[in-house]
Write a protein that holds these residues in place. Structure first.
Motif, PDB file in Angstrom:
ATOM      1  N   CYS A  29       0.839  -1.201   0.000  1.00 56.44           N
ATOM      2  CA  CYS A  29       0.000   0.000   0.000  1.00 56.44           C
ATOM      3  C   CYS A  29       0.877   1.256   0.000  1.00 56.44           C
ATOM      4  O   CYS A  29       1.851   1.332   0.752  1.00 56.44           O
ATOM      5  CB  CYS A  29      -0.892   0.023   1.236  1.00 56.44           C
ATOM      6  SG  CYS A  29      -1.928  -1.455   1.439  1.00 56.44           S
ATOM      7  N   PHE A  30       0.509   2.216  -0.823  1.00 56.73           N
ATOM      8  CA  PHE A  30       1.241   3.483  -0.905  1.00 56.73           C
ATOM      9  C   PHE A  30       0.414   4.581  -0.242  1.00 56.73           C
ATOM     10  O   PHE A  30      -0.385   5.249  -0.876  1.00 56.73           O
ATOM     11  CB  PHE A  30       1.557   3.821  -2.367  1.00 56.73           C
ATOM     12  CG  PHE A  30       2.228   5.162  -2.576  1.00 56.73           C
ATOM     13  CD1 PHE A  30       3.062   5.705  -1.618  1.00 56.73           C
ATOM     14  CD2 PHE A  30       2.032   5.865  -3.758  1.00 56.73           C
ATOM     15  CE1 PHE A  30       3.680   6.939  -1.811  1.00 56.73           C
ATOM     16  CE2 PHE A  30       2.649   7.090  -3.978  1.00 56.73           C
ATOM     17  CZ  PHE A  30       3.474   7.626  -2.997  1.00 56.73           C
ATOM     18  N   ASN A  36       7.225  14.128   3.905  1.00 53.07           N
ATOM     19  CA  ASN A  36       8.567  13.804   3.407  1.00 53.07           C
ATOM     20  C   ASN A  36       8.549  12.598   2.477  1.00 53.07           C
ATOM     21  O   ASN A  36       9.573  11.956   2.263  1.00 53.07           O
ATOM     22  CB  ASN A  36       9.514  13.556   4.583  1.00 53.07           C
ATOM     23  CG  ASN A  36       8.976  12.491   5.550  1.00 53.07           C
ATOM     24  OD1 ASN A  36       7.919  11.903   5.320  1.00 53.07           O
ATOM     25  ND2 ASN A  36       9.703  12.245   6.620  1.00 53.07           N
ATOM     26  N   ILE A  37       7.356  12.279   1.943  1.00 54.33           N
ATOM     27  CA  ILE A  37       7.223  11.121   1.046  1.00 54.33           C
ATOM     28  C   ILE A  37       7.816  11.473  -0.323  1.00 54.33           C
ATOM     29  O   ILE A  37       7.555  12.557  -0.841  1.00 54.33           O
ATOM     30  CB  ILE A  37       5.736  10.723   0.891  1.00 54.33           C
ATOM     31  CG1 ILE A  37       5.089  10.460   2.254  1.00 54.33           C
ATOM     32  CG2 ILE A  37       5.584   9.521  -0.028  1.00 54.33           C
ATOM     33  CD1 ILE A  37       5.653   9.306   3.018  1.00 54.33           C
ATOM     34  N   PRO A  38       8.590  10.580  -0.941  1.00 55.49           N
ATOM     35  CA  PRO A  38       9.167  10.873  -2.260  1.00 55.49           C
ATOM     36  C   PRO A  38       8.080  11.073  -3.316  1.00 55.49           C
ATOM     37  O   PRO A  38       6.943  10.610  -3.160  1.00 55.49           O
ATOM     38  CB  PRO A  38      10.004   9.625  -2.567  1.00 55.49           C
ATOM     39  CG  PRO A  38      10.203   8.940  -1.254  1.00 55.49           C
ATOM     40  CD  PRO A  38       9.004   9.270  -0.423  1.00 55.49           C
ATOM     41  N   GLU A  42       9.443   8.396  -8.335  1.00 57.77           N
ATOM     42  CA  GLU A  42      10.498   7.714  -7.589  1.00 57.77           C
ATOM     43  C   GLU A  42       9.951   6.534  -6.805  1.00 57.77           C
ATOM     44  O   GLU A  42      10.615   5.495  -6.667  1.00 57.77           O
ATOM     45  CB  GLU A  42      11.193   8.696  -6.641  1.00 57.77           C
ATOM     46  CG  GLU A  42      11.965   9.801  -7.349  1.00 57.77           C
ATOM     47  CD  GLU A  42      12.663  10.728  -6.371  1.00 57.77           C
ATOM     48  OE1 GLU A  42      12.856  10.329  -5.198  1.00 57.77           O
ATOM     49  OE2 GLU A  42      13.012  11.859  -6.777  1.00 57.77           O
ATOM     50  N   VAL A  43       8.733   6.676  -6.297  1.00 58.99           N
ATOM     51  CA  VAL A  43       8.101   5.593  -5.539  1.00 58.99           C
ATOM     52  C   VAL A  43       7.843   4.392  -6.442  1.00 58.99           C
ATOM     53  O   VAL A  43       8.155   3.247  -6.088  1.00 58.99           O
ATOM     54  CB  VAL A  43       6.781   6.071  -4.898  1.00 58.99           C
ATOM     55  CG1 VAL A  43       6.051   4.898  -4.245  1.00 58.99           C
ATOM     56  CG2 VAL A  43       7.060   7.160  -3.867  1.00 58.99           C
ATOM     57  N   ILE A  44       7.297   4.636  -7.624  1.00 58.03           N
ATOM     58  CA  ILE A  44       7.008   3.528  -8.544  1.00 58.03           C
ATOM     59  C   ILE A  44       8.304   2.868  -9.011  1.00 58.03           C
ATOM     60  O   ILE A  44       8.359   1.641  -9.167  1.00 58.03           O
ATOM     61  CB  ILE A  44       6.165   4.009  -9.741  1.00 58.03           C
ATOM     62  CG1 ILE A  44       4.848   4.650  -9.260  1.00 58.03           C
ATOM     63  CG2 ILE A  44       5.864   2.844 -10.682  1.00 58.03           C
ATOM     64  CD1 ILE A  44       4.036   3.812  -8.275  1.00 58.03           C
ATOM     65  N   ASP A  45       9.365   3.636  -9.183  1.00 61.89           N
ATOM     66  CA  ASP A  45      10.668   3.041  -9.499  1.00 61.89           C
ATOM     67  C   ASP A  45      11.120   2.112  -8.375  1.00 61.89           C
ATOM     68  O   ASP A  45      11.736   1.058  -8.630  1.00 61.89           O
ATOM     69  CB  ASP A  45      11.719   4.133  -9.726  1.00 61.89           C
ATOM     70  CG  ASP A  45      11.582   4.820 -11.075  1.00 61.89           C
ATOM     71  OD1 ASP A  45      10.894   4.258 -11.958  1.00 61.89           O
ATOM     72  OD2 ASP A  45      12.156   5.921 -11.245  1.00 61.89           O
ATOM     73  N   LEU A  46      10.820   2.488  -7.126  1.00 59.79           N
ATOM     74  CA  LEU A  46      11.173   1.655  -5.979  1.00 59.79           C
ATOM     75  C   LEU A  46      10.375   0.348  -5.997  1.00 59.79           C
ATOM     76  O   LEU A  46      10.910  -0.719  -5.674  1.00 59.79           O
ATOM     77  CB  LEU A  46      10.913   2.435  -4.690  1.00 59.79           C
ATOM     78  CG  LEU A  46      11.563   1.927  -3.395  1.00 59.79           C
ATOM     79  CD1 LEU A  46      13.077   1.872  -3.524  1.00 59.79           C
ATOM     80  CD2 LEU A  46      11.148   2.816  -2.218  1.00 59.79           C
TER      81      LEU A  46
END
Length: 334
Positions: A29-30, A36-38, A42-46
């Motif tokens: 879950c995102f 301070n969340i990217p 960048e999150v999907i790349d993670l």
């Protein structure tokens, strides 16, 4: 020639197994309740770099949709407040157009109409909103690929022990009964947030930590012919029992949240306990539960990041698999 055909069939069977197994990847879950969340790209790349196969979005964040294009990551997207969708079908049609059809190369799997709204003031809006969204998906020819549901907490259960005695509370059932009928009619699952952490926290006299963390060495609960070695399975099967009692025996459960906090004030909210729970959960979901052995449990871990603005402050701020600087908190293999 006969031997060649046999080996071809075996090879095809193995390939099919690998392809099916590839679809069955745990999700995360995102949540974005932090300052301070990217950024979404960048999150999907993670997600991609960690081979995380599913994502739950708690709102319709088009930056995330854009980043998800072509990724094949399975998506649950939430509609947090269904009230605007429940009285005007054009709202649902526009939403499907702008958020689903506009992103045809995103692998939307479920639309969750509300998160833990049953019972509650907004519960009455859930089913009408689901129906309008279903109609809009049908008009777009997407109803076979994308299923409409709602996400509930295990607080809807009046009884959960033993699992075969699982039953919905009368307050919840007034709203849930027609929703369950809708799900059954449309081949959609029920989304449920399952947290053994809270069950243990609220009943330490009867629940052991090993049972909650998947580390019990043997059977803890015997229920007729079924044996339970962990609390996650017991909760899941109590929900299946509750569904069976109200004509929803054919409805599958998707675990839309499950996790364990690493800090925040409770003595069991530790990094080690969270590591143990999460790694065992990931390893376990492919086995199914005693009521449905061998059936993969579609599961989404809560959550991708620690969220420093999430309320109430405390353990709620420490469910992340990653710190906001994108460093992993645990050693996990997806």
């Amino acid at each position: 020639m006969a031997n060649s055909c046999f080996f071809c069939i075996v090879a095809f069977g193995l390939l099919l197994c690998f392809l099916i197994a590839g679809v069955e990847s745990i999700g995360v879950c995102f949540g974005r309740d932090g300052n301070n969340i990217p950024p979404a790209n960048e999150v999907i790349d993670l997600y991609k770099s960690n081979n995380i196969g599913g994502i739950r979005l708690y709102d319709y964040n088009q930056d995330a949709f854009q980043a998800l294009r072509g990724s094949n990551i399975a998506v649950i997207v939430d509609i947090p407040d269904p009230s605007a969708f429940s009285s005007d079908p054009s709202v649902a049609s526009s939403w499907i157009q702008n958020n689903i059809q506009a992103f045809q190369d995103v692998n939307f799997r479920y639309i969750a109409v509300g998160n833990e709204l049953i019972p509650g003031d907004l519960a009455q809006h859930i089913l009408p909103a689901m129906q309008f969204l279903q109609n809009a998906l049908q008009s777009a020819g997407l109803h076979d690929r994308i299923k409409v549901s709602t996400s509930i907490s295990t607080g809807v259960l009046a009884n959960s022990f033993p699992p075969s005695a699982g039953a919905f509370s009368s307050d919840a059932l007034a709203t849930l009964q027609p929703i369950i009928s809708f799900l059954a009619a449309n081949g959609a699952p029920l989304l449920v947030n399952v947290y053994p952490y809270f069950n243990f926290l609220n009943d330490r006299d009867h629940v052991s930590l090993d049972y909650a963390l998947f580390t019990s060495p043997g059977t803890v609960v015997t229920d007729g012919q079924l044996e339970y070695q962990n609390l996650f399975d017991a909760i899941l099967d109590a929900l299946y029992s509750a569904l069976e009692k109200v004509g929803g025996g054919g409805v599958t459960i998707v675990v839309s949240e499950s996790g364990w906090p690493s800090d925040g004030g409770q003595d069991i909210a530790t990094q080690q306990n969270a590591q143990t729970y999460l790694s065992n959960l990931i390893e376990h979901v492919g086995r199914g539960s005693p009521k449905r052995p061998g059936s993969y449990i579609d599961t989404y871990i809560f959550a991708m990041f620690d969220e420093n603005l999430k309320e109430p402050q405390g353990t709620e701020n420490h469910y992340g698999l990653f710190s906001p600087d994108k460093q992993p908190k645990y050693s996990l293999s997806f």
